[in-house]
Motif scaffolding. Structure first.
Motif, PDB file in Angstrom:
ATOM      1  N   GLY A  72      42.135  40.018  40.476  1.00 24.08           N
ATOM      2  CA  GLY A  72      40.789  39.487  40.384  1.00 24.08           C
ATOM      3  C   GLY A  72      40.355  39.306  38.942  1.00 24.08           C
ATOM      4  O   GLY A  72      40.977  39.762  37.994  1.00 24.08           O
ATOM      5  N   GLY A  73      39.272  38.647  38.748  1.00 27.10           N
ATOM      6  CA  GLY A  73      38.745  38.422  37.429  1.00 27.10           C
ATOM      7  C   GLY A  73      39.289  37.163  36.772  1.00 27.10           C
ATOM      8  O   GLY A  73      39.003  36.890  35.619  1.00 27.10           O
ATOM      9  N   VAL A  74      40.070  36.390  37.475  1.00 27.19           N
ATOM     10  CA  VAL A  74      40.613  35.160  36.931  1.00 27.19           C
ATOM     11  C   VAL A  74      39.554  34.074  37.074  1.00 27.19           C
ATOM     12  O   VAL A  74      39.037  33.848  38.156  1.00 27.19           O
ATOM     13  CB  VAL A  74      41.920  34.753  37.670  1.00 27.19           C
TER      14      VAL A  74
END
Length: 80
Positions: A72-74
């Motif tokens: 996550g965090g892309v």
């Protein structure tokens, strides 16, 4: 009124139909018409997603389901 002839009816299926007709106090023909009428009145079969969703317990059925996403965090790419 038109007739409908069903050939090669499985004996077990006929027996089930006869039992249902007797339980409902109908003739074999009336029971068959009732089953056909009820079947055609039902909405068409649901899609796979709807069928899978129906398998979830009521506690999991909501609009705020959260899913873990690996990595996550892309940030999405910028196409401007």
């Amino acid at each position: 009124m038109p007739d409908l002839l069903i050939r090669d009816l499985d004996p077990g299926l006929r027996r089930q139909l006869e039992e249902r007709a007797k339980a409902h106090g109908r003739s074999l023909s009336d029971e068959a018409k009732s089953l056909i009428r009820r079947s055609l009145a039902e909405p068409t079969e649901a899609g796979l997603g709807t069928r899978l969703f129906s398998l979830l317990p009521d506690t999991a059925r909501s609009d705020d389901l959260e899913f873990d996403v690996r990595g996550g965090g892309v940030e999405p790419p910028d196409f401007s």
